[in-house]
Structure formats: C-alpha cells, structure tokens
Design a protein around this motif. Structure first.
Motif, PDB file in Angstrom:
ATOM      1  N   ARG A  60       0.824  -1.212   0.000  1.00 21.28           N
ATOM      2  CA  ARG A  60       0.000   0.000   0.000  1.00 21.28           C
ATOM      3  C   ARG A  60       0.860   1.265   0.000  1.00 21.28           C
ATOM      4  O   ARG A  60       0.345   2.371   0.107  1.00 21.28           O
ATOM      5  N   GLY A  61       2.189   1.099  -0.047  1.00 21.07           N
ATOM      6  CA  GLY A  61       3.082   2.246  -0.097  1.00 21.07           C
ATOM      7  C   GLY A  61       3.577   2.748   1.241  1.00 21.07           C
ATOM      8  O   GLY A  61       4.159   3.826   1.332  1.00 21.07           O
ATOM      9  N   VAL A  62       3.373   1.964   2.306  1.00 22.74           N
ATOM     10  CA  VAL A  62       3.848   2.356   3.631  1.00 22.74           C
ATOM     11  C   VAL A  62       5.286   1.878   3.788  1.00 22.74           C
ATOM     12  O   VAL A  62       5.591   0.708   3.555  1.00 22.74           O
ATOM     13  N   GLU A  63       6.179   2.785   4.193  1.00 23.76           N
ATOM     14  CA  GLU A  63       7.582   2.429   4.402  1.00 23.76           C
ATOM     15  C   GLU A  63       7.770   1.845   5.799  1.00 23.76           C
ATOM     16  O   GLU A  63       7.506   2.515   6.802  1.00 23.76           O
ATOM     17  N   ILE A  64       8.213   0.606   5.867  1.00 28.86           N
ATOM     18  CA  ILE A  64       8.520  -0.044   7.147  1.00 28.86           C
ATOM     19  C   ILE A  64       9.962   0.317   7.491  1.00 28.86           C
ATOM     20  O   ILE A  64      10.858   0.220   6.650  1.00 28.86           O
ATOM     21  N   LEU A  65      10.187   0.734   8.728  1.00 25.21           N
ATOM     22  CA  LEU A  65      11.512   1.206   9.125  1.00 25.21           C
ATOM     23  C   LEU A  65      12.505   0.065   9.288  1.00 25.21           C
ATOM     24  O   LEU A  65      12.162  -1.006   9.793  1.00 25.21           O
ATOM     25  N   ASP A  66      13.733   0.319   8.884  1.00 26.69           N
ATOM     26  CA  ASP A  66      14.851  -0.574   9.154  1.00 26.69           C
ATOM     27  C   ASP A  66      15.591   0.035  10.341  1.00 26.69           C
ATOM     28  O   ASP A  66      16.079   1.165  10.251  1.00 26.69           O
ATOM     29  N   LEU A  67      15.647  -0.676  11.456  1.00 28.77           N
ATOM     30  CA  LEU A  67      16.249  -0.153  12.688  1.00 28.77           C
ATOM     31  C   LEU A  67      17.456  -1.008  13.073  1.00 28.77           C
ATOM     32  O   LEU A  67      17.315  -2.007  13.790  1.00 28.77           O
ATOM     33  N   PRO A  68      18.644  -0.618  12.616  1.00 27.41           N
ATOM     34  CA  PRO A  68      19.849  -1.410  12.898  1.00 27.41           C
ATOM     35  C   PRO A  68      20.086  -1.658  14.391  1.00 27.41           C
ATOM     36  O   PRO A  68      20.576  -2.719  14.768  1.00 27.41           O
TER      37      PRO A  68
END
Length: 125
Positions: free
Chosen positions: A82-90
């Motif tokens: 749906r175009g939602v950016e899921i965060l990448d959290l190192p």
C-alpha cells in the motif's frame, strides 16, 4: 473502573486531508467520525484511532500506538504493498523490517505527521 472501558489513541496531524488518506487509504481503516478538527478511525474491537488537527504536530519520536497482529510478516507485506515504508532499525537488528524484541516480534512505520506507529506479534508461550 477504567479497566472496564475501551480506550482511544489520539495522534496529532497538521493536515487532516493527508491523515485521512494515510489512515483510510494506505492503512485501510474505516472512518467513523470526520470534521474539521479531528478524524476518528475504527480499529479492532471497540478501539479507535483519533487524529486531531494541530498547528505544530508532534516532535516526540517514541511509538504512539501499536497494533497487536496475528501474522506480522503478512501485515508488513500488506502495508508495503500500500506504499507504507517499514523502518529498518539497525539498533534493533531488524530483518526485512521485523525485530525480535524478546517477548514478541515488532515492526515500525511513521505517518506523514511524524507519529511513530508499531505492529506487534506476541510469541507463543
């Protein structure tokens, strides 16, 4: 006692049209109430998400609300579609946007008004 009543999560937004689009179209939440000061969306059970008009928005980066889900990977995939950016959290060692936080798996995203939101799938005990 308050433990017997539903609770509503309240978030701030500087532009309610953008909030309607994000929560309604991108997240797929049904609008229950809508006026020039707030929009109320239906969530699971009796829970509701209320987005209130604000001149300043939010400056706090802490997670404001988190949905408890049964299949985190499927929900993450749906949100991405749906175009939602899921965060990448190192710092949390996310893999494909999903972190193992001990008692659960979790993922986060941010709405257009900088409200941090999460998804949480409890581990089987």
């Amino acid at each position: 006692m308050l433990s017997e009543y539903p609770i509503d999560v309240m978030l701030l937004a500087t532009d309610l049209d953008v909030a309607r689009d994000f929560y309604g179209r991108k997240l797929g939440l049904e609008i229950l109430l809508d006026n020039d000061q707030f929009v109320t969306f239906s969530c699971g059970g009796d829970s509701r998400l209320v987005v209130t008009k604000s001149s300043a928005g939010t400056a706090d980066e802490a997670t404001k609300a988190s949905w408890r889900v049964d299949d985190l990977a499927a929900e993450v995939a749906d949100l991405r579609s749906r175009g939602v950016e899921i965060l990448d959290l190192p710092d949390l060692n996310t893999v494909d946007g999903i972190a193992d936080v001990g008692f659960a798996f979790a993922a986060w995203f941010v709405d257009p008004h900088r409200n941090s939101l999460g998804l949480l799938q409890f581990k089987a005990s």
